[in-house]
Structures are given as structure tokens and as C-alpha cells.
Design a protein around this motif. Structure first.
Motif, PDB file in Angstrom:
ATOM      1  N   THR A 162     -14.634  18.766  26.984  1.00 60.57           N
ATOM      2  CA  THR A 162     -13.547  18.614  27.736  1.00 60.57           C
ATOM      3  C   THR A 162     -12.936  17.148  27.879  1.00 60.57           C
ATOM      4  N   ILE A 163     -11.686  16.906  27.561  1.00 55.68           N
ATOM      5  CA  ILE A 163     -10.997  15.743  27.879  1.00 55.68           C
ATOM      6  C   ILE A 163     -10.023  15.738  28.908  1.00 55.68           C
ATOM      7  N   ALA A 164      -9.744  16.890  29.314  1.00 51.55           N
ATOM      8  CA  ALA A 164      -8.497  16.889  30.627  1.00 51.55           C
ATOM      9  C   ALA A 164      -8.676  18.385  31.040  1.00 51.55           C
ATOM     10  N   SER A 165      -7.867  18.400  32.219  1.00 50.61           N
ATOM     11  CA  SER A 165      -7.600  19.470  32.941  1.00 50.61           C
ATOM     12  C   SER A 165      -6.177  19.777  33.115  1.00 50.61           C
ATOM     13  N   ILE A 166      -5.456  20.967  32.852  1.00 50.66           N
ATOM     14  CA  ILE A 166      -4.065  21.117  32.973  1.00 50.66           C
ATOM     15  C   ILE A 166      -3.644  21.949  33.837  1.00 50.66           C
ATOM     16  N   ASP A 167      -2.839  21.816  34.644  1.00 46.94           N
ATOM     17  CA  ASP A 167      -2.242  22.945  35.550  1.00 46.94           C
ATOM     18  C   ASP A 167      -0.880  22.642  36.028  1.00 46.94           C
ATOM     19  N   CYS A 168       0.042  23.367  36.829  1.00 47.48           N
ATOM     20  CA  CYS A 168       1.494  22.910  37.352  1.00 47.48           C
ATOM     21  C   CYS A 168       1.444  22.843  38.905  1.00 47.48           C
ATOM     22  N   THR A 169       2.378  22.075  39.374  1.00 48.63           N
ATOM     23  CA  THR A 169       2.356  22.157  40.798  1.00 48.63           C
ATOM     24  C   THR A 169       4.173  21.918  41.040  1.00 48.63           C
ATOM     25  N   HIS A 170       4.251  22.455  42.495  1.00 48.92           N
ATOM     26  CA  HIS A 170       5.847  22.681  42.765  1.00 48.92           C
ATOM     27  C   HIS A 170       6.287  21.282  43.512  1.00 48.92           C
ATOM     28  N   VAL A 171       7.236  20.772  43.175  1.00 51.81           N
ATOM     29  CA  VAL A 171       7.888  19.619  43.986  1.00 51.81           C
ATOM     30  C   VAL A 171       9.004  20.185  44.678  1.00 51.81           C
ATOM     31  N   LYS A 172       9.017  20.044  45.948  1.00 50.49           N
ATOM     32  CA  LYS A 172      10.201  20.725  46.635  1.00 50.49           C
ATOM     33  C   LYS A 172      11.452  19.815  46.597  1.00 50.49           C
ATOM     34  N   ILE A 173      12.621  20.380  46.449  1.00 46.95           N
ATOM     35  CA  ILE A 173      13.950  20.186  46.368  1.00 46.95           C
ATOM     36  C   ILE A 173      14.804  20.848  47.303  1.00 46.95           C
ATOM     37  N   GLN A 174      16.008  20.154  47.409  1.00 45.87           N
ATOM     38  CA  GLN A 174      17.238  21.088  48.229  1.00 45.87           C
ATOM     39  C   GLN A 174      17.778  21.737  47.081  1.00 45.87           C
ATOM     40  N   SER A 175      18.425  23.026  47.418  1.00 43.38           N
ATOM     41  CA  SER A 175      19.180  23.597  46.419  1.00 43.38           C
ATOM     42  C   SER A 175      20.131  22.697  45.882  1.00 43.38           C
ATOM     43  N   PRO A 176      20.221  22.935  44.421  1.00 41.81           N
ATOM     44  CA  PRO A 176      20.953  22.055  43.588  1.00 41.81           C
ATOM     45  C   PRO A 176      22.281  22.579  43.448  1.00 41.81           C
ATOM     46  N   GLY A 177      22.497  23.927  43.899  1.00 42.95           N
ATOM     47  CA  GLY A 177      23.851  24.311  43.970  1.00 42.95           C
ATOM     48  C   GLY A 177      24.195  24.682  42.425  1.00 42.95           C
ATOM     49  N   GLY A 178      25.495  25.574  42.343  1.00 39.40           N
ATOM     50  CA  GLY A 178      25.920  25.805  41.024  1.00 39.40           C
ATOM     51  C   GLY A 178      25.404  27.176  40.519  1.00 39.40           C
ATOM     52  N   ASP A 179      26.011  27.673  39.368  1.00 40.86           N
ATOM     53  CA  ASP A 179      25.635  29.112  38.886  1.00 40.86           C
ATOM     54  C   ASP A 179      24.131  29.112  38.570  1.00 40.86           C
ATOM     55  N   HIS A 180      23.299  28.085  38.538  1.00 40.22           N
ATOM     56  CA  HIS A 180      21.946  28.259  38.161  1.00 40.22           C
ATOM     57  C   HIS A 180      21.140  27.859  39.220  1.00 40.22           C
ATOM     58  N   ALA A 181      21.294  27.776  40.169  1.00 44.86           N
ATOM     59  CA  ALA A 181      20.543  27.369  41.670  1.00 44.86           C
ATOM     60  C   ALA A 181      19.442  28.453  41.669  1.00 44.86           C
ATOM     61  N   GLU A 182      19.402  29.632  41.478  1.00 46.75           N
ATOM     62  CA  GLU A 182      18.461  30.474  41.709  1.00 46.75           C
ATOM     63  C   GLU A 182      17.521  30.185  40.657  1.00 46.75           C
ATOM     64  N   ASN A 183      17.621  29.619  39.614  1.00 49.48           N
ATOM     65  CA  ASN A 183      16.364  29.275  38.576  1.00 49.48           C
ATOM     66  C   ASN A 183      15.281  28.320  39.262  1.00 49.48           C
ATOM     67  N   TYR A 184      15.837  27.524  40.359  1.00 49.05           N
ATOM     68  CA  TYR A 184      14.942  26.625  41.139  1.00 49.05           C
ATOM     69  C   TYR A 184      14.107  27.095  42.040  1.00 49.05           C
ATOM     70  N   ARG A 185      14.323  28.513  42.442  1.00 43.47           N
ATOM     71  CA  ARG A 185      13.675  29.272  43.656  1.00 43.47           C
ATOM     72  C   ARG A 185      12.284  29.555  43.065  1.00 43.47           C
ATOM     73  N   ASN A 186      11.286  29.416  43.360  1.00 45.28           N
ATOM     74  CA  ASN A 186       9.927  29.726  43.045  1.00 45.28           C
ATOM     75  C   ASN A 186       9.332  30.888  43.809  1.00 45.28           C
ATOM     76  N   ARG A 187       8.381  31.366  43.417  1.00 50.32           N
ATOM     77  CA  ARG A 187       7.606  32.622  44.059  1.00 50.32           C
ATOM     78  C   ARG A 187       7.396  32.370  45.621  1.00 50.32           C
ATOM     79  N   LYS A 188       7.487  31.111  46.254  1.00 52.34           N
ATOM     80  CA  LYS A 188       7.190  30.935  47.618  1.00 52.34           C
ATOM     81  C   LYS A 188       8.630  30.882  48.306  1.00 52.34           C
ATOM     82  N   SER A 189       9.664  31.278  47.465  1.00 51.87           N
ATOM     83  CA  SER A 189      11.109  31.424  48.128  1.00 51.87           C
ATOM     84  C   SER A 189      11.720  30.118  48.375  1.00 51.87           C
ATOM     85  N   TRP A 190      11.295  29.028  47.954  1.00 53.94           N
ATOM     86  CA  TRP A 190      11.877  27.673  48.384  1.00 53.94           C
ATOM     87  C   TRP A 190      12.310  27.087  46.620  1.00 53.94           C
TER      88      TRP A 190
END
Length: 368
Positions: A162-190
Motif C-alpha cells: 500500500t502506498i496511499a489511502s483514498i476517500d472523499c470529504t464534503h466541504v460546506k458552502i452556501q447555495s451557489p444559486g442558479g439552475d444547477h444549485a441542487e447538484n451541490y446538495r449532498n446526502r446530508k441536505s446541505w
């Protein structure tokens, strides 16, 4: 009597008139009179001792000076301009924003600079730091580096290759607005950016992808990353990385069993989970050092992405400089930090032909 109130852009002011004043029936009028500029005292690195400075900017003075030497050419502006802001002050403003995790006006008041200048400074400094990614964020390449990384991971829980460990984490932001804003809503609803990182055994960030909205799945981010292409191309030889069950088992990525049926599989899972844990620990250290990653950012998406990469660069610099991890100063910070990591476990296991997991179970863990 007239009543005055500052406008958002801090340049003009409203004058509200009573109905009886000057026999006017208007609710108010905008007086286009520019407010007088007030020079305020700006921050100075010598205003605090070493401990106070570390608590406010999350790095030691020596580390900040070293960073300034690297990025100062990118922060230089015309010194003949009025109200010139020195590169050191610009760097301290950005670090304070990363450490405060608050609105920019709070940083402006702290630094003695107008909010519009703080906005430009944060973007300028973040861009200068993010440009250093190839210098401070890199996977092991040479055989010596690969073997050294493998030995470090093996010392954790005896998980081989093994040379590395991989994962993802969520960095919180405010709603970006626009037609694609809901793409930024994660499974925790923020709203968030789903950031993929690869961690070393000493918690350094070896690879980062910070451009996908919060609704994106971890496997989808990995499928579209240059790291996957490098692994499939065989750039790292027989060495592998480890991830959670949200990823697919392949010849170069080892994930845990969802249902263990033998003692060897149980032993494999225990070793794999302990080895993989370094990436989770790296998130804890990273977000504790720069709370803006947990508390949320109220800036445009392009600036958010710059800040994320900039904080990753600073995180690696801090580890190289053997910086201590700042203590949490916000009540409930640890619980909030834990909530920012969204697990992506699959309901069913997907195995590629010749996946490394079965090979390790049969040829290594079954022999222990």
C-alpha cells in the motif's frame, strides 16, 4: 429628523426623511456623497507572541515567513498606489479567513482593511498558494519513494503493497444559486463540494480533486480523475491504494469485504480498515487547522475551489514543518467535523476480474 444608515458597498448612504420634513412625501432619497475614507490600523506580525499568533493564524511565524518568501512575487502590487497593502498583510488576511471560518467583514474589521479589498486579497493569495500544488501535493514516483511509502503503511497494520489511502470529504458552502444549485446538495441536505483526496501514512495530501458538486458519488469522481488513469496505466507498478466500500474492487484499489466468511477475510478487513483510517485522520487534522473547510464558505464556487487547494498546500507545508495541530476553539466543533464526512458504502459488492483483494486474502492473510 434625518436618519443615516451605511449601504452594503460602504460607499454611499441613504437619507430617510420623515413625512413632515421639508414637506416631502417620499420615503427617502439616495445622496450620492462619497464617505470620507478612514485609515485604520492594520495587522502586524509582531503584535502577537508565538502562541497568540499560532492560535489566530494556525501556523507558526517561521512557517508563515517561509510561505511568504515563496509567493511574495505573486502578491506584489504597485507600491506607489495609495493605501498599498503589503504582501505579508495580504497573506495574514487570507490565513485569518481560513482560520476564522466566518464572513469576510469580520476579517476586514480584524485587519483594518475594507471588505472589497479583503475579497480580492483572499482570491489572490488562494490562487498563489494553489499554484504550488505540483510542488507540495504529489504522489510517490520513484522506486525508492514507493517502497518507503509501502513500508510506512505496512507499519500501521501489516497491510502489504500500500502506498496511499483514498476517500472523499464534503466541504460546506452556501447555495451557489442558479439552475444547477441542487447538484451541490449532498446526502446530508446541505450544500458542499465533494473533495477527493489521497493521503500518505503521515497524513499528507498526495492528490486532490476539488471540482465536483456535493451530490457526486465518490466512485464517479474517481472514475474521472487522472489518478485512476495513472493506476490503470501501471505508473505505480504492483503497488496499490486502499479505499472504503464506496469504491470498486480492482487490481490497484483494495476495499473491505461487506460480509466476511472466513478468518482470513476477517483479518484482511481489520488490517485494511486500520490502514485506510489515515485518510479520515487527515481530514480531521486538515479541517481543524483550517475551520473554514468545515464551517462553510460564502464565496463563489471558483474561489471555493482555490481555497480548498490552497488549504491542502498549507496542510502539507505544516506537516513538513512539524507544526502542531491547533485545538478546536468552537463548541461542538468535533461533532460538526464528523458530520462533514459522508459515507458512501455500496449495498452490493462489485469485483473486477483479478481484483487485488482476493489475491491478498489467498496469498497473504490466509498464511498468517
Amino acid at each position: 429628523m434625518s436618519c443615516y444608515r451605511n449601504c452594503v458597498w460602504d460607499t454611499y448612504y441613504w437619507r430617510f426623511l420623515d413625512d413632515d420634513e421639508e414637506n416631502s412625501e417620499q420615503y427617502g432619497e439616495l445622496l450620492l456623497a462619497r464617505r470620507q475614507y478612514k485609515m485604520r490600523v492594520r495587522i502586524n506580525i509582531d503584535n502577537w507572541d508565538d502562541l497568540d499568533f499560532f492560535m489566530r493564524f494556525r501556523l507558526q511565524k517561521s512557517t508563515v515567513r517561509m510561505i511568504l518568501d515563496i509567493i511574495q512575487p505573486s502578491l506584489e502590487i504597485d507600491e506607489t498606489r495609495s493605501r498599498y497593502i503589503q504582501p505579508l498583510v495580504q497573506l495574514l488576511v487570507a490565513l485569518r479567513f481560513y482560520a476564522l471560518g466566518s464572513v469576510q467583514i469580520a476579517v476586514a474589521d480584524f485587519a483594518g482593511i475594507c471588505i472589497s479589498s479583503v475579497c480580492r486579497i483572499i482570491r489572490r493569495v488562494s490562487f498563489a498558494l494553489a499554484q504550488l500544488w505540483s510542488r507540495f501535493i504529489k504522489m510517490p514516483k520513484t522506486q525508492h519513494e514507493l517502497h518507503a511509502a509501502s513500508r510506512e503503511f505496512y507499519s500501521i497494520a501489516k497491510f502489504p503493497r500500500t502506498i496511499a489511502s483514498i476517500d472523499c470529504t464534503h466541504v460546506k458552502i452556501q447555495s451557489p444559486g442558479g439552475d444547477h444549485a441542487e447538484n451541490y446538495r449532498n446526502r446530508k441536505s446541505w450544500f458542499s463540494i465533494n473533495v477527493q483526496t489521497v493521503s500518505s501514512a503521515n497524513l499528507k495530501i498526495l492528490n486532490i480533486v476539488a471540482r465536483w458538486p456535493g451530490a457526486s458519488h465518490d466512485q464517479h469522481i474517481f472514475n474521472n480523475s487522472s489518478l485512476k488513469m495513472q493506476l490503470e496505466r501501471g505508473d505505480y507498478g504492483h503497488f496499490i491504494i486502499v479505499g472504503d466500500s464506496g469504491y470498486r474492487n480492482t487490481k490497484y484499489l483494495a476495499t473491505p469485504f461487506l460480509r466476511c466468511e472466513t478468518a482470513a477475510e476477517n483479518l484482511y478487513n481489520e488490517s485494511q480498515i486500520r490502514t485506510r483510517n489515515v485518510v479520515e485522520r487527515s481530514y480531521g487534522v486538515w479541517k481543524r487547522r483550517f475551520p473554514v473547510l468545515s464551517l462553510g464558505m460564502r464565496v463563489i464556487i471558483s474561489t471555493v475551489q482555490l481555497i480548498i487547494v490552497a488549504c491542502a498546500v498549507l496542510h502539507n507545508i505544516a506537516i513538513d514543518a512539524k507544526e502542531e495541530v491547533p485545538p478546536p476553539e468552537i463548541e461542538g466543533f468535533e461533532e460538526m467535523l464528523a458530520a462533514t464526512v459522508v459515507p458512501n458504502a455500496s449495498n452490493t459488492e462489485i469485483n473486477d476480474a483479478g481484483c487485488v483483494r482476493d489475491h491478498l486474502v489467498q496469498n497473504y492473510f490466509a498464511q498468517l
